[in-house]
Design an enzyme around this catalytic site. Sequence first.
Site, PDB file in Angstrom:
ATOM      1  N   THR A   1     -28.104  -1.915 -25.984  1.00  0.00           N
ATOM      2  CA  THR A   1     -27.452  -2.103 -24.681  1.00  0.00           C
ATOM      3  C   THR A   1     -27.323  -0.780 -23.943  1.00  0.00           C
ATOM      4  O   THR A   1     -27.616  -0.686 -22.744  1.00  0.00           O
ATOM      5  CB  THR A   1     -26.071  -2.752 -24.869  1.00  0.00           C
ATOM      6  OG1 THR A   1     -26.222  -3.993 -25.557  1.00  0.00           O
ATOM      7  CG2 THR A   1     -25.398  -3.003 -23.532  1.00  0.00           C
ATOM      8  N   LEU A   2     -26.913   0.261 -24.643  1.00  0.00           N
ATOM      9  CA  LEU A   2     -26.790   1.577 -24.023  1.00  0.00           C
ATOM     10  C   LEU A   2     -28.135   2.063 -23.492  1.00  0.00           C
ATOM     11  O   LEU A   2     -28.226   2.556 -22.364  1.00  0.00           O
ATOM     12  CB  LEU A   2     -26.232   2.584 -25.031  1.00  0.00           C
ATOM     13  CG  LEU A   2     -24.745   2.441 -25.387  1.00  0.00           C
ATOM     14  CD1 LEU A   2     -24.415   3.254 -26.636  1.00  0.00           C
ATOM     15  CD2 LEU A   2     -23.861   2.885 -24.224  1.00  0.00           C
TER      16      LEU A   2
ATOM     17  N   HIS B   1       0.827  -1.194   0.000  1.00  0.00           N
ATOM     18  CA  HIS B   1       0.000   0.000   0.000  1.00  0.00           C
ATOM     19  C   HIS B   1       0.870   1.257   0.000  1.00  0.00           C
ATOM     20  O   HIS B   1       2.083   1.211   0.216  1.00  0.00           O
ATOM     21  CB  HIS B   1      -0.924  -0.004   1.208  1.00  0.00           C
ATOM     22  CG  HIS B   1      -2.028  -1.018   1.100  1.00  0.00           C
ATOM     23  ND1 HIS B   1      -3.048  -1.108   2.008  1.00  0.00           N
ATOM     24  CD2 HIS B   1      -2.275  -1.991   0.164  1.00  0.00           C
ATOM     25  CE1 HIS B   1      -3.876  -2.083   1.671  1.00  0.00           C
ATOM     26  NE2 HIS B   1      -3.416  -2.638   0.553  1.00  0.00           N
TER      27      HIS B   1
ATOM     28  N   GLU C   1       1.149   3.847   2.031  1.00  0.00           N
ATOM     29  CA  GLU C   1       1.843   4.212   3.257  1.00  0.00           C
ATOM     30  C   GLU C   1       3.114   3.392   3.447  1.00  0.00           C
ATOM     31  O   GLU C   1       4.145   3.922   3.885  1.00  0.00           O
ATOM     32  CB  GLU C   1       0.921   4.016   4.471  1.00  0.00           C
ATOM     33  CG  GLU C   1      -0.364   4.812   4.402  1.00  0.00           C
ATOM     34  CD  GLU C   1      -1.523   4.020   3.817  1.00  0.00           C
ATOM     35  OE1 GLU C   1      -2.638   4.132   4.352  1.00  0.00           O
ATOM     36  OE2 GLU C   1      -1.317   3.288   2.818  1.00  0.00           O
TER      37      GLU C   1
ATOM     38  N   LEU D   1     -11.896  -4.857 -29.113  1.00  0.00           N
ATOM     39  CA  LEU D   1     -12.057  -4.231 -27.787  1.00  0.00           C
ATOM     40  C   LEU D   1     -10.774  -4.237 -26.969  1.00  0.00           C
ATOM     41  O   LEU D   1     -10.791  -4.446 -25.748  1.00  0.00           O
ATOM     42  CB  LEU D   1     -13.183  -4.913 -27.005  1.00  0.00           C
ATOM     43  CG  LEU D   1     -14.553  -4.968 -27.698  1.00  0.00           C
ATOM     44  CD1 LEU D   1     -15.575  -5.674 -26.813  1.00  0.00           C
ATOM     45  CD2 LEU D   1     -15.040  -3.583 -28.074  1.00  0.00           C
TER      46      LEU D   1
ATOM     47  N   ALA E   1     -20.317   7.022 -29.863  1.00  0.00           N
ATOM     48  CA  ALA E   1     -19.876   7.913 -30.938  1.00  0.00           C
ATOM     49  C   ALA E   1     -21.054   8.139 -31.882  1.00  0.00           C
ATOM     50  O   ALA E   1     -21.778   7.197 -32.218  1.00  0.00           O
ATOM     51  CB  ALA E   1     -18.701   7.312 -31.691  1.00  0.00           C
TER      52      ALA E   1
END
Length: 358
Positions: free
Chosen positions: A305-306, A65, A67, A225, A171
């Site tokens: 889907t959107l 981490h 820290e 993709l 787009a």
Amino acid sequence: MSKLSRTVLTFGQMDRTDNFYMQRCLDLAAKGLGATKTNPLVGSVIVKNGEIIGEGYHQKFGEAHAEVNAIKNVANEADLLDSTLYVNLEPCAHFGKTPPCSNLIIEKKIPRVVIGALDTFSEVNGKGIEKMRAAGVDVKVGVLEKECRELNKRFYTNVEKKRPYIILKCAKSSDGFMDPIRENGERGIHWITQPETKKITHQWRAEEMGIIVGKNTVLNDNPSLTTRAVEGPNPVRIAIDPKASLHSNFAVFNEEATTYHLVGKLNSEVSTNQVLLDEFSPKSICEKLIELGLSSIIIEGGGYTLRQFIEAGLWDEARILTGQNKMNAGLMAPEINGILFNEIHCAGDLIQFFRNGL
């Protein structure tokens, strides 16, 4: 000048200094974007007498981490006894893949800790602060809190809403179409934006854990993709295919990245990595994705889907790219009823950023 006046001035200077070093923590933390997976983005700075003597950030999921890295970078450990540790997220109080950072701070006898925001994960959520204060550490909380929560919007969405952080990406042509009319089984991608803009969208992919497309986008565009236009990790690909009709020859199922094929029935002849769902509502899909360990998702299409996620109100951010040319007819892009918070131009394309105001 009276003693009281000097004290007030000192506190004022301390506040400004705390903000300065917290911003440095945020700058460091952002370097981990795309590499920490379900873990938050965290940076840490250690200061003595107005000078940074150590700093670090959480670089990769499962590794040390922020820290811990900051403390390791302090040349003289004795300096920790008269220092302030800054961190944008509350130090952990539980044993996970690494020991609790709050224990390490107490062990090293760091007298003052300044924290940007609480860690609302149930295993922490104030326990790290409580533990340090009980050990005599002077703990200040809430410095640049809004900015600290914004940086870790993915983490907070996972912890508080129990789902991935969801980004819609679409787009469209200058007259509002996202795909032309396809005739006679026409296949292939119709590029709307410029090649320079593609680099930006591929960088977005590298910053998130997963990317979603529906069956029709796979059939029509055969997308890979991936992040091939930039340097960065490929996201996990998710193909939504209730009838399990997509076969393994599509690019989305190649070996460039992991793919989850969400299906309503198992069919060993169509693809590997099939994930069975009883229903395909956005809520059910989100529940499955968080179960699979995917903390953030880009939804790239298609239109159906959107719209499903928009109508369900299950999205956090939308990034709408508008090209320069008209399409005149085709599939209309979905309307985004969100809050516009930024816009940029790239090679003549307009990119607008929206937040879900619900």
